[in-house]
Write an enzyme that holds these catalytic residues in place. Sequence first.
Site, mmCIF file in Angstrom:
data_model
loop_
_atom_site.group_PDB
_atom_site.id
_atom_site.type_symbol
_atom_site.label_atom_id
_atom_site.label_comp_id
_atom_site.label_asym_id
_atom_site.label_seq_id
_atom_site.Cartn_x
_atom_site.Cartn_y
_atom_site.Cartn_z
ATOM 1 N N ASP A 111 0.792 -1.228 0.000
ATOM 2 C CA ASP A 111 0.000 0.000 0.000
ATOM 3 C C ASP A 111 0.830 1.286 0.000
ATOM 4 O O ASP A 111 0.372 2.324 0.455
ATOM 5 C CB ASP A 111 -0.889 -0.014 1.238
ATOM 6 C CG ASP A 111 -0.048 -0.313 2.492
ATOM 7 O OD1 ASP A 111 -0.598 -0.876 3.442
ATOM 8 O OD2 ASP A 111 1.158 -0.002 2.491
ATOM 9 N N HIS A 154 5.653 3.641 14.217
ATOM 10 C CA HIS A 154 5.980 4.715 13.287
ATOM 11 C C HIS A 154 4.815 5.084 12.390
ATOM 12 O O HIS A 154 4.979 5.830 11.439
ATOM 13 C CB HIS A 154 7.190 4.325 12.414
ATOM 14 C CG HIS A 154 6.840 3.330 11.355
ATOM 15 N ND1 HIS A 154 6.326 3.691 10.130
ATOM 16 C CD2 HIS A 154 6.906 1.992 11.345
ATOM 17 C CE1 HIS A 154 6.107 2.598 9.408
ATOM 18 N NE2 HIS A 154 6.446 1.565 10.122
ATOM 19 N N GLU A 206 -2.108 4.877 3.105
ATOM 20 C CA GLU A 206 -2.051 3.457 2.701
ATOM 21 C C GLU A 206 -3.410 2.908 2.298
ATOM 22 O O GLU A 206 -3.535 2.194 1.300
ATOM 23 C CB GLU A 206 -1.454 2.606 3.824
ATOM 24 C CG GLU A 206 0.020 2.804 4.049
ATOM 25 C CD GLU A 206 0.338 3.916 5.041
ATOM 26 O OE1 GLU A 206 1.495 3.985 5.475
ATOM 27 O OE2 GLU A 206 -0.569 4.710 5.361
ATOM 28 N N ARG A 261 1.948 6.989 10.634
ATOM 29 C CA ARG A 261 1.654 8.425 10.473
ATOM 30 C C ARG A 261 0.464 8.842 11.349
ATOM 31 O O ARG A 261 0.470 9.903 11.954
ATOM 32 C CB ARG A 261 1.356 8.670 8.990
ATOM 33 C CG ARG A 261 1.518 10.075 8.539
ATOM 34 C CD ARG A 261 1.308 10.182 7.034
ATOM 35 N NE ARG A 261 2.553 10.012 6.277
ATOM 36 C CZ ARG A 261 2.826 8.973 5.478
ATOM 37 N NH1 ARG A 261 1.971 7.988 5.347
ATOM 38 N NH2 ARG A 261 3.959 8.889 4.816
ATOM 39 N N GLU A 279 -0.372 -9.034 -1.561
ATOM 40 C CA GLU A 279 -1.021 -8.545 -0.348
ATOM 41 C C GLU A 279 -2.232 -7.679 -0.725
ATOM 42 O O GLU A 279 -2.492 -6.616 -0.149
ATOM 43 C CB GLU A 279 -0.076 -7.764 0.554
ATOM 44 C CG GLU A 279 -0.597 -7.583 1.985
ATOM 45 C CD GLU A 279 0.317 -6.695 2.826
ATOM 46 O OE1 GLU A 279 0.253 -5.453 2.688
ATOM 47 O OE2 GLU A 279 1.094 -7.239 3.632
ATOM 48 N N HIS A 335 12.260 3.964 14.982
ATOM 49 C CA HIS A 335 12.224 4.473 13.607
ATOM 50 C C HIS A 335 12.794 5.892 13.622
ATOM 51 O O HIS A 335 12.514 6.664 14.528
ATOM 52 C CB HIS A 335 10.777 4.474 13.105
ATOM 53 C CG HIS A 335 10.655 4.611 11.611
ATOM 54 N ND1 HIS A 335 10.755 5.821 10.975
ATOM 55 C CD2 HIS A 335 10.463 3.685 10.642
ATOM 56 C CE1 HIS A 335 10.610 5.640 9.656
ATOM 57 N NE2 HIS A 335 10.438 4.347 9.432
#
Length: 389
Positions: free
Chosen positions: A98, A215, A134, A217, A120, A247
Site C-alpha cells: 500500500d 511509526h 495506505e 503516520r 497482499e 524508527h
Amino acid sequence: MRSRRILVVLGTRPEAIKLFPVIRALSARRELSVRTCVTGQHRGLLDQVLAIADLVPDIDLDLMAAGQSLDELTARMVVALGRVMDAERPDLVIVQGDTTTAFVGALTAHYRGIHVGHVEAGLRSGNLWHPCPEEANRRMIGRIVQHHWAATDSAAAALIAETTDPATIHVTGNTVIDALHWMRDRIAATPSLAAGLDPIVERIAGRRMVLVTTHRRENFGEGMASIAMAIRRIAERDDVAVLFPMHPNPQVTGPMDALLSNAPNIIITAPLDYPHFVRALALAHIVLTDSGGVQEEAPAFGKPVLVMRETTERPEGIAAGTARLVGTDADRIVAAVTDLMDDKAAYARMARAHSPFGDGHAAARIADLVVAALQVIEGNDTRGCGGAA
Ligand SMILES: CC(=O)N[C@@H]1[C@@H](OP(=O)(O)OP(=O)(O)OC[C@H]2O[C@@H](n3ccc(=O)[nH]c3=O)[C@H](O)[C@@H]2O)O[C@H](CO)[C@@H](O)[C@@H]1O
C-alpha cells in the site's frame, strides 16, 4: 515462447521483506526474465533488507529526498517510473501492499496497458484516513490491477465486496511468513547473522522483554506522546525490559527522546536489520507495535501482539486471539501489558504459535499464478491509454 518479462517494483523496507521471496521464486522459473526496480522511497532501511536477501536491484531510482512531501515524492515517482516502464516494456508488473511506490507502479503500468499483479491485495481497514495514505493507495491499486494475490480469505472477501472479478483473485498467504521462515532458518544455520544482539540479550537476562516498534503516520503527535508515556510506565516494573528499535522519523524520535532518554529498563536502538529484528522477535515475551508486518510475524512465533492502532486490516490475528487492538491510550496499553505479565492464563491464550497469515509458501503460489497469468496476457491486446496526455 520468448521469455516473458516481469518487472517487480518496490521502495520500502516492508516491501523488500515481502517481495524478496517472490523475486527468488520467479527467478527460479527459466521461462521468466525478472527485473527489479527500486524507487528508494525509503533508503537505509530498504538497503539493509536488499543486502541480507542478496538482492541487487536492476534499476535504483533513488528518489528519496530529505524532508520530501508526499506530493513531491509522488510527482517525481510518476515521471521516473513511467520512463522505466517505457524502457523495460514488461509483460507484467508486480507491486506489493500500500505504499506510494506500489500505487505509482500500478498507475504507470496501467497508463501503458501493462498487466499488474498485486501482492497482499485486499487489506482494508475500512477507514479511508486510517492509515493514510495506505488505505487509499491499496483501494486505488485494487481498482486498476488485473491480478489480486490476497494473503487471506478476509482480504479476498474485501475485494469481492468491491465488485472485483472473483476470477482475478487468488488467496496465497502472506509472503512475510515466507521471509520470516527463511530468515529464522538462516540465523539457525549462521548465528553470527544476529550476534549483534548478544550484549542486549545479556543486559535483559532474567527479565521478560517487551519488543516495541511504532511509526505509523496516524499516531504522530498526541499518539506518540501517549505511547511514550505507556512505555515509560511499563518499564518501571523490575521484571520487564523494553527493547525499542526506534524508527528515525523525527515525529517518532521527538516525543520518545523527550520522555524515554535515560529511563531505566528501556533499551533504545536504531532500527534493527532484518536478522537482528527476527531474533529479537523470537526472544520477546510480548510485542507492542503499530506495524502491519509485525502483526503478521508475531503470531507465527507465538508472541502475543498488542496493536497500537484504532483499526487494523489484519482481523485474522484478532479473531485467532493472538493479537489485540489497544490504540494509543497509555492507560489501555499499560493495562493490557500488565494483564499479560500477571495473568498466566491470559498469556497462554494469546501465546499460541498460530499463523493465520500464511504457511510460508505464498511466494511459490504467486510464481505459479504469474506463469498462468502470462498465458492470458499472451492472447491479450491491451492498448492502455495511448501514452499521450
Ligand atoms: C498499513 C500497513 O500496515 N501497511 C504495512 C506497511 O508495512 P509495515 O507496517 O509492516 O512497515 P514496517 O513496520 O516499517 O516494517 C515491518 C517489517 O520490518 C521489519 N523490521 C521492523 C523493525 C526493525 O527494527 N527491523 C525490521 O527489520 C519487520 O520484521 C517487518 O517485517 O507497508 C507495507 C508495504 O506496503 C505493507 O505491506 C503493510 O501492509
